[in-house]
Write a protein that holds these residues in place. Structure first.
Motif, PDB file in Angstrom:
ATOM      1  N   GLU A 266       3.994  10.759  -3.876  1.00 22.57           N
ATOM      2  CA  GLU A 266       2.578  10.606  -4.169  1.00 22.57           C
ATOM      3  C   GLU A 266       1.885   9.697  -3.150  1.00 22.57           C
ATOM      4  O   GLU A 266       0.665   9.740  -2.995  1.00 22.57           O
ATOM      5  N   LEU A 267       2.671   8.879  -2.455  1.00 22.93           N
ATOM      6  CA  LEU A 267       2.092   7.940  -1.510  1.00 22.93           C
ATOM      7  C   LEU A 267       2.008   8.514  -0.104  1.00 22.93           C
ATOM      8  O   LEU A 267       1.631   7.817   0.833  1.00 22.93           O
ATOM      9  N   GLU A 268       2.384   9.780   0.066  1.00 23.64           N
ATOM     10  CA  GLU A 268       2.237  10.422   1.354  1.00 23.64           C
ATOM     11  C   GLU A 268       0.768  10.808   1.582  1.00 23.64           C
ATOM     12  O   GLU A 268      -0.047  10.789   0.667  1.00 23.64           O
ATOM     13  N   ASN A 269       0.463  11.184   2.823  1.00 22.19           N
ATOM     14  CA  ASN A 269      -0.894  11.594   3.207  1.00 22.19           C
ATOM     15  C   ASN A 269      -1.926  10.501   2.908  1.00 22.19           C
ATOM     16  O   ASN A 269      -3.000  10.760   2.383  1.00 22.19           O
ATOM     17  N   GLN A 270      -1.558   9.260   3.256  1.00 25.07           N
ATOM     18  CA  GLN A 270      -2.446   8.125   3.073  1.00 25.07           C
ATOM     19  C   GLN A 270      -3.115   7.778   4.403  1.00 25.07           C
ATOM     20  O   GLN A 270      -2.685   8.192   5.470  1.00 25.07           O
ATOM     21  N   SER A 271      -4.146   6.956   4.333  1.00 17.91           N
ATOM     22  CA  SER A 271      -4.828   6.465   5.525  1.00 17.91           C
ATOM     23  C   SER A 271      -4.171   5.168   5.992  1.00 17.91           C
ATOM     24  O   SER A 271      -3.769   4.333   5.173  1.00 17.91           O
TER      25      SER A 271
ATOM     26  N   GLY B 273       0.793  -1.224   0.000  1.00 16.84           N
ATOM     27  CA  GLY B 273       0.000   0.000   0.000  1.00 16.84           C
ATOM     28  C   GLY B 273       0.824   1.271   0.000  1.00 16.84           C
ATOM     29  O   GLY B 273       0.448   2.269  -0.601  1.00 16.84           O
ATOM     30  N   PHE B 274       1.979   1.209   0.684  1.00 18.36           N
ATOM     31  CA  PHE B 274       2.803   2.416   0.812  1.00 18.36           C
ATOM     32  C   PHE B 274       4.160   2.267   0.131  1.00 18.36           C
ATOM     33  O   PHE B 274       4.970   3.191   0.161  1.00 18.36           O
TER      34      PHE B 274
ATOM     35  N   PHE C 191       1.136  10.182   7.603  1.00 22.19           N
ATOM     36  CA  PHE C 191      -0.229   9.656   7.562  1.00 22.19           C
ATOM     37  C   PHE C 191      -1.206  10.820   7.735  1.00 22.19           C
ATOM     38  O   PHE C 191      -0.969  11.732   8.518  1.00 22.19           O
ATOM     39  N   SER C 192      -2.316  10.761   7.025  1.00 21.97           N
ATOM     40  CA  SER C 192      -3.332  11.810   7.146  1.00 21.97           C
ATOM     41  C   SER C 192      -4.587  11.330   7.857  1.00 21.97           C
ATOM     42  O   SER C 192      -5.432  12.126   8.227  1.00 21.97           O
TER      43      SER C 192
END
Length: 918
Positions: A109-114, A57-58, A136-137
């Motif tokens: 682009e994979l930053e600020n993910q759940s 995922g990340f 993480f957001s």
């Protein structure tokens, strides 16, 4: 007797061996017990699922983060995996500590993910969970896993991208003792505050560096809270009502860098009997304090940090009752008078004092006292007089000392040689004079940074007996040091930066300077050094070399090691010959300044396509060739100066393909050196609460500075602004032909100077493409044609000069062009209109206007005669009618009138009869 001694020696040895054997066996049994239990299979599989989730995922890099979490060995003990800690075997070997901080995603682009918290359901006994530094957001918790972690005591969510408390899960576990939410973007919301204020077991809370704006009054309910950090937010409101209501159990309270205003009474802390650390400042204005001479504090502070206070010119009086201070920091608070000696006397364990940016005028020290102070900073005050002679005796343990930007005069005290632990000394920007004491250059062998810039010191640097063996940075610029450099510098084998600029050093540059193997910055501009540059410099991996404004001669050194070279400044010397080709092949070279020398020959014959050169300054030399087309291979150039030479021929059309605002990259060198901790006492906390301003005495090198001619004067561009400054200067050469049309496509160029050449052609309408242009100088050429009205579209244009050309027509005097004076257009005889006094009407236009005026005058004459005729006729008729009416009336004068008429007729007939007879 000897046999008896041997016997007891043997018995003693046997006991020692038996004890060692017992310890080894015990340890092995414990290890076996631990190994037998291992981690639970459910937790092992849970960790592998978590790894798969993070990897897919990340795109977390497995090699650097989770390599030890392996599927390959089915019996591997997950309690031995990195980032995992388990409980003792006696309690079942559960996973109790999980560190998933600083996971590195494969791309931004994979930053600020759940993050899906349901993956943590396999760890019911988890006590410590770290998820910091991950961007993480959102914490997605569909089955309320976090709520069910009834043993979780420490949760670290700092340095992520949370923008709402609702994104931290449905409910935080009530078992939490430590909660770290620092460095996010959490706002003030009633619902968010209530979520935190419901954690009744909370001991430590860090909400620093968020977007909080309202005072969280509900924190008063957290009766067990001992650590609260609300620093670096935007909290406003009334301090006098907020602070007294906070839990009385607080030991650490930081309200630093918020938006508080109004007044603050230190007596509002009266309920906080356990308080040991207090920090408060505002970013808006200043906080007013009131005199509280009779108040006795119930606590003993260890750290006090205040900024932007109006303290009424004196240090708070309650400090007179503090006897266990370790660090005091009062800045920008208008403190006046003498240095507070009593503060040092009363607190024998005081380690750090910072009283910068105040109005202190005198430096007094306690007499007959040797203090253990480590850190002393009284920079940016108004301290007059000389430094106390016994300063090195009173403070022999100082490691950081900053007296810069004051009005100190006199000499450097010889007692400073007693400061054997001194690592950082800054006495720059004062009025110190005299020579460096021998005791100083011998005794301060721990010095890493020495800044004596901008004083009036003199003498030689350094004598052979100098013992500054730990020196890394040496700033002696802006003084009166003279003579030749002494070999005592060789004792500073770790020296990285040497700045002796703007002094009176003379003679040649010694060859032994090439033996200082770690030297990266060699700055010696503005001296009287002469001769050739020694070839031993090739032994050094220099990053920045500045030898400008000296009298160095010969050819430019052809032996610099350019592998690390970023800046080379040799301007204002007497160098001759050609520019070495290797300088244009240096991949890392960004600034090359060779102005004001006698350099000639061909240039740029061997330009490397990989060159990062961003600033190339070759003005005021003796080049007499054409400007080669290869110059355009310097695709990253942002500032180019070829002025005041004898370049001839046409301007290369490829200039339009150069960066000048597209890809110009200037990376100002900004290296720093750090120091170990200056704080001997730390507040015991599970949070990271180190005061970085005391922890690291970071010192950075000056940013890159470039002088460039713009707007008819030399402007200085420094640091990051160089990324946004683009200019081309070809003035004072012998260039001919038309200006290439491609030049007018440099949309981001700011300064353009083609003056004092032999250029012809006209100024095209497409000059309006130069939207960023601020300075344009085309004077002293042979340009003709009109000045295009599109010039008024260049809204940023602040300097414009087309004087002494052959331009003609009317000046487009409109928009911001009305700000330019007549001197911008002088020397163009055919130009007319404002701001000149010359009318735009030609001689033919004047003749046509004269004829039109004559016709108008004639037309006006005809109109006047007609009026005359009509008026005369009207008067004649009117008079005749009046006369006829009068004669018809029988009156004395009418009879007289007829009598006179008859008499006149009679005489006329008599005269006619006599004339006929004759």
């Amino acid at each position: 007797m000897r046999t008896y001694e041997r016997y007891w020696w043997w018995v003693k040895k046997k006991k020692q061996m038996a004890l060692v054997l017992f310890m080894i066996v015990t340890l092995m049994l414990q290890l076996q017990m631990k190994g037998c239990v291992g981690c639970l299979e459910t937790e092992r599989m849970g960790l592998l699922q978590l790894k798969s989730y993070l990897k897919n995922g990340f795109k977390v890099e497995e090699e650097s983060m989770l390599k030890s979490w392996s599927h390959d060995d089915p019996i591997s003990d997950c309690c031995h995996w990195k980032r995992v800690k388990c409980s003792d075997a006696t309690t079942g070997g559960y996973v109790v500590h999980l560190s998933l901080d600083e996971l590195i995603p494969a791309s931004y682009e994979l930053e600020n993910q759940s993050l899906n918290l349901s993956l943590f359901h396999s760890f019911p006994r988890l006590q410590n969970l770290k998820l910091s530094f991950n961007k993480f957001s959102d914490l997605f918790d569909p089955i309320n896993v976090l709520t069910g972690m009834t043993m979780l005591q420490e949760l670290d969510l700092s340095n992520n991208g949370f923008t709402d408390f609702d994104k931290l899960g449905v409910t935080l576990p009530s078992s939490l003792h430590v909660l770290n939410l620092a460095n996010n973007q959490l706002p003030s919301t009633p619902k968010g505050y209530l979520k935190i204020c419901a954690l009744m077991n909370l001991r430590e809370l860090d909400l620093s560096s968020n977007a909080l704006t309202n005072t969280p009054y509900c924190l008063a309910n957290l009766s067990r809270l001992r650590t609260l950090d609300l620093s670096e937010n935007k909290i406003s409101g009334d301090l006098s009502s907020f602070v007294p209501g906070l839990p009385s159990t607080l030991e650490y309270l930081s309200l630093f860098d918020n938006d508080f205003n109004g007044s603050f009474w230190f007596s509002s802390l009266a309920n906080h009997t356990r308080l040991t650390v207090f920090k408060l400042s505002t970013k808006l204005g200043t906080i007013q304090t009131q005199a509280e001479s009779s108040w006795l504090p119930p606590f003993q502070l260890k750290i006090l940090k205040l900024k932007k206070f109006n303290l009424g010119s004196t240090i708070p009086t309650f400090l007179a009752h503090q006897h266990d201070l370790r660090s005091i920091h009062i800045t920008y608070s208008q403190l006046k008078g003498a240095f507070p000696v009593w503060l040092v006397k009363n607190n024998t364990r005081l380690a750090a004092i910072r009283l910068t940016n105040n109005l202190l005028t005198e430096l007094r020290l306690p007499s007959r006292l040797v203090h253990g102070l480590n850190f002393l900073d009284v920079s940016c005050n108004r301290i007059y007089g000389s430094l106390p002679e016994d300063i090195g005796i009173v403070f022999p343990h100082l490691r950081y000392m900053n007296f810069s930007s004051n009005h100190n005069h006199g000499t450097i005290p010889s007692s400073m040689g007693e400061m054997k632990s001194l690592e950082f000394l800054d006495m720059s920007d004062n009025r110190l004079y005299g020579q460096l004491p021998n005791t100083f250059v011998r005794g301060c062998y721990s010095l890493s940074v020495l800044k004596l810039s901008n004083n009036q010191l003199q003498g030689k640097v350094f004598p052979r007996h100098a013992n500054l063996t730990s020196l890394v940075w040496l700033f002696l610029n802006g003084n009166r040091f003279g003579g030749s450099l002494e070999q005592g510098l060789l004792n500073s084998k770790s020296l990285r930066l040497l700045d002796i600029s703007d002094n009176s050093f003379s003679g040649t540059l010694p060859y032994w300077i090439g033996k200082i193997s770690g030297l990266s910055f060699l700055l010696m501009r503005g001296n009287k050094l002469k001769g050739q540059v020694p070839h031993q410099l090739q032994n050094l991996q220099l990053s920045v070399v500045d030898m400008s404004h000296n009298s160095f001669s010969g050819s430019i050194p052809r032996n610099f090691n350019v592998s690390s070279l970023r800046e080379l400044r040799l301007h204002s010397n007497e160098f001759m010959g050609s520019v070495p080709s290797y300088l244009f092949k240096a991949k890392g070279l960004q600034v090359l300044d060779l102005r004001h020398n006698r350099i000639s020959g061909m240039i740029l014959n061997t330009i490397g396509k990989t060159s990062d050169l961003g600033v190339l300054l070759l003005g005021n030399n003796s080049f007499q060739t054409h400007i080669p087309e290869k110059i355009c291979q310097l695709s990253n150039v942002g500032l180019l100066d070829l002025s005041h030479n004898k370049f001839k021929g046409a301007i290369p059309s490829c200039f339009g393909k150069m960066s000048f605002g597209y890809n110009a990259i200037i990376n100002p060198y900004d290296y720093s050196v750090g120091f170990s901790s200056f704080q001997r006492w730390r507040y015991p906390s599970a949070l990271y609460l180190v005061d970085t301003q005391l922890e690291l005495g970071l010192q950075s090198t000056p940013a890159t500075t470039v002088n460039f001619l713009s707007k008819s004067r030399y402007e200085t561009y420094q640091g990051d602004i160089l990324r946004y400054m683009y200019g081309l200067d070809l003035s004072s050469n012998q260039l001919s032909g038309e200006i290439p049309v491609e030049v007018w496509d440099l949309k981001n160029i700011i300064s353009l100077n083609f003056s004092s050449n032999r250029l012809i052609g006209s100024i095209p309408d497409c000059i309006s493409n130069l939207k960023s242009l601020e300075s344009l100088d085309l004077s002293n050429n042979k340009l003709h044609g009109n000045i295009p009205p599109q010039l008024a579209d260049l809204n940023n244009l602040g300097y414009f000069n087309v004087s002494y050309n052959d331009l003609s027509g009317e000046i487009p005097f409109k928009a911001h062009l009305v700000t330019f004076e007549a001197t911008s257009y002088i020397g163009n005889d055919q130009l007319c209109g404002l701001p000149t006094n010359k009318s735009c009407k030609t001689s033919k236009e004047f003749e046509k206007q004269f004829k039109e005026e004559e016709e108008e005058e004639e037309g006006d004459g005809v109109i006047d005669m007609m009026w005359l005729y009509w008026t005369s006729g009207a008067v004649f008729i009117s008079t005749s009618l009046v006369l006829f009416a009068s004669l018809c009336i029988d009156s004395r004068w009418s009879r007289e009138w007829f009598y006179r008429v008859d008499l006149f007729i009679h005489r006329l007939q008599s005269f006619k009869g006599r004339f006929v007879c004759k």
